[in-house]
Design an enzyme around this catalytic site. Structure first.
Site, PDB file in Angstrom:
ATOM      1  N   ASP A  89       0.836  -1.204   0.000  1.00 29.34           N
ATOM      2  CA  ASP A  89       0.000   0.000   0.000  1.00 29.34           C
ATOM      3  C   ASP A  89       0.870   1.254   0.000  1.00 29.34           C
ATOM      4  O   ASP A  89       2.074   1.194   0.279  1.00 29.34           O
ATOM      5  CB  ASP A  89      -0.964   0.023   1.190  1.00 29.34           C
ATOM      6  CG  ASP A  89      -0.258   0.017   2.531  1.00 29.34           C
ATOM      7  OD1 ASP A  89       0.787  -0.674   2.667  1.00 29.34           O
ATOM      8  OD2 ASP A  89      -0.734   0.704   3.464  1.00 29.34           O
ATOM      9  N   GLU A 127      -0.050  -0.976   5.620  1.00 31.41           N
ATOM     10  CA  GLU A 127       1.069  -0.606   6.486  1.00 31.41           C
ATOM     11  C   GLU A 127       1.025   0.877   6.818  1.00 31.41           C
ATOM     12  O   GLU A 127       1.525   1.296   7.853  1.00 31.41           O
ATOM     13  CB  GLU A 127       2.410  -0.937   5.805  1.00 31.41           C
ATOM     14  CG  GLU A 127       3.620  -0.910   6.751  1.00 31.41           C
ATOM     15  CD  GLU A 127       4.294   0.466   6.848  1.00 31.41           C
ATOM     16  OE1 GLU A 127       5.138   0.632   7.750  1.00 31.41           O
ATOM     17  OE2 GLU A 127       3.978   1.380   6.027  1.00 31.41           O
TER      18      GLU A 127
END
Lengths: 358, 358
Positions: B72, B130
């Protein structure tokens, strides 16, 4: 909706108009009721502008007094309808607007109906949008559309003053004092400059500031310089690059707007200062002959008004003005807002004593 | 959507996966592409958990190394699709995710496909979420559902480290330091107590704070204590009754979570301190035999990692872990995020040099 009965007691009129909610922007129902009630009075000429109603006697008296009150309130918080309560053996009317300022308006409505033959000509003004931006205030609008309606030799605002006469009012200034830094990731904070840390001296100067008390025309005005808002921060892992402190300076009416601005810029020297709002105060104006007569008639010792009110508007137009209304201003906007019944009656008697033709 | 070609160069794979947006919460398209590509590789056993993909060799090697990267990114700000640019004669790939951390993931994907016969067993982990709350991190979820997949003797996180080996990481603590006052109308400020003014010593202590630099296992960790947010204020005419300063303390991995908390409480003695987030750091772990072999193979001089990364998660599970990835961490989350092409290649060569069976 039943009509307003202006022959009722001022307490009952207060109750009736408090139980018609009129939070700023929602005054029309109450304005219509007032409009209907005063148009039924043959001794008054009525003007309507939005939700502001002006009702005048036109008796050709040599002097004219304006008596004004706003009909809007701050938002209701479970405190409408009103209730009769007793605190330490004293009777109160409790609820939103009882202090700020429908009890004052109720007394004005009762006397507007009663005093068909007053000793001076009267201009009653009931207006909208006082509790929001000055730009939306009904009197601001009326001053543009019908400045002639403000003509008067003296003005009384029915703002809560504990039934005392409060002369003039402090001015108010708002400014944003800000710092700038450089963003960085908070894991490597030494790359950036923390704008919030840089605001330490702003808060230090505020916390060490000792406000003055200034005598103006015999009344002692207490000033104040306070942060009312602080904000800064981008994300919880970012060194912030901006911090802004909004300050509010309440200044004695002997200081001009320019002097107030210079003082605030001086206090925050070295910082970016942006003035966002600035309204000068009003000197007490108690040396005007009508003011002296008024004080003698109501038998009151004048005090200073700390909060800014629309007396400053009249003062700026050259009309000496005072605050005179029932209710403790400390309870204005309070969830436990409540007015002593005795103060509603004493203000009614005070105004009648001065205005009735004997 | 075309398939991912893992025989392409690591630069081309970086470009391909950066041009598939995968802001946190929107990783599924990219996760599906990765899933399809690695399931086509017969030497890997693939597990999928949400948008986290784990691909393992099962060769019965005596040692296993976990190599992980999140897929991400923080939000896009006009910086997708990627562009090839040149800065001072050096070739860069520019765009969101090029640094944090799709170039690291691209190198991992390429080597996952290529290294069918590595010298240690490998566990490749590509995970979601994350860049948001730790609670939503794909590895947090996986540690609950499949803790067995974390078994390893050493771990490498591909977080940007300028192609250097960064050992361990600082811990991070967030706390809200607050003051309380008493509300009042700002026209009568002496009735109240200004909570923003009371915060002056908090900002003063922050601005005077000198962060330590601490040697841990031969690496110098630099700490930091910073305000990341400040808020207070009720309305522009009200003395505020609450002011809250959110601080972020980044602390060396030699301090325990308890010591970090005690230090922050000590710095802000006399104020209300509420800890809102606390993740201990990770010691460098470079004395582990596999770590020594790894350093020798890639020929790198280890440095400290300041930012918290998921190496701390492996470290807490007893797996020594380091950061090793292309890209300058200062450019992570930056609108001008860009990675030197040479660093993508050097990390690819470094990992291959250590992992390939010769």
């Amino acid at each position: 909706m039943p009509q307003l009965d202006l022959t009722a007691t001022s307490l009952d009129i207060t109750r009736a108009i408090c139980d018609v909610p009129s939070v700023s922007d929602d005054e029309t129902t109450l304005a219509d009721l007032i409009d209907d009630a005063v148009r039924a009075l043959p001794h008054l000429t009525v003007h309507r502008d939005g939700d502001t109603i002006v009702a005048r006697t036109e008796l050709g008296r040599p002097q004219r007094v304006a008596i004004a009150g706003h009909i809007d309130t701050v938002p209701i918080n479970g405190n409408v309808p009103t209730r009769d309560i007793e605190v330490d053996g004293e009777a109160f009317l409790w609820g939103r607007g009882t202090v700020d300022m429908k009890s004052g308006v109720a007394v004005q409505l009762k006397l507007a109906a009663e005093l068909a033959d007053p000793r001076v000509d009267l201009t009653w003004m009931w207006y909208d949008h006082e509790e929001v931006d000055a730009e939306r205030n009904g009197l601001t609008r009326l001053a543009r559309t019908r400045p002639d309606l403000f003509a008067a030799d003296f003005a009384i605002l029915g703002e809560p003053s504990n039934g005392e006469v409060e002369g003039g009012c402090n001015g108010t200034l708002r400014a944003v004092v800000s710092t700038r830094g450089v963003r960085a990731h908070s894991a490597r904070s030494w790359i950036g400059e923390n704008a919030i840390h840089k605001a330490a001296p702003i808060l230090l100067r505020l916390s060490e500031y000792r406000a003055r008390e200034i005598d103006v025309d015999g009344l002692a005005y207490r000033e104040g310089l306070n942060a009312v808002h602080i904000g800064g921060g981008v994300a919880s892992n970012v060194i912030p690059d901006v911090c802004a402190v909004e300050v509010n300076y309440r200044f004695a009416p002997s200081r001009s707007a320019e002097e107030a601005e210079a003082h605030v810029r001086d206090v925050f020297a070295g910082f970016d200062v942006e003035i966002s709002d600035l309204s000068p105060g009003a000197r007490p104006g108690l040396d005007a002959p009508l003011a002296q007569q008024f004080l003698a008639a109501v038998g009151a010792e004048p005090r200073p008004k700390y909060g800014w009110t629309d007396v400053a508007r009249f003062s700026a137009m050259g009309v000496p003005a005072v605050n005179y209304g029932p209710g403790d201003p400390h309870l204005a906007h309070h969830d436990e807002e409540r007015v002593p019944v005795s103060q509603i009656e004493s203000v009614e008697h005070g105004l009648r004593a001065w205005l009735a033709n004997r």
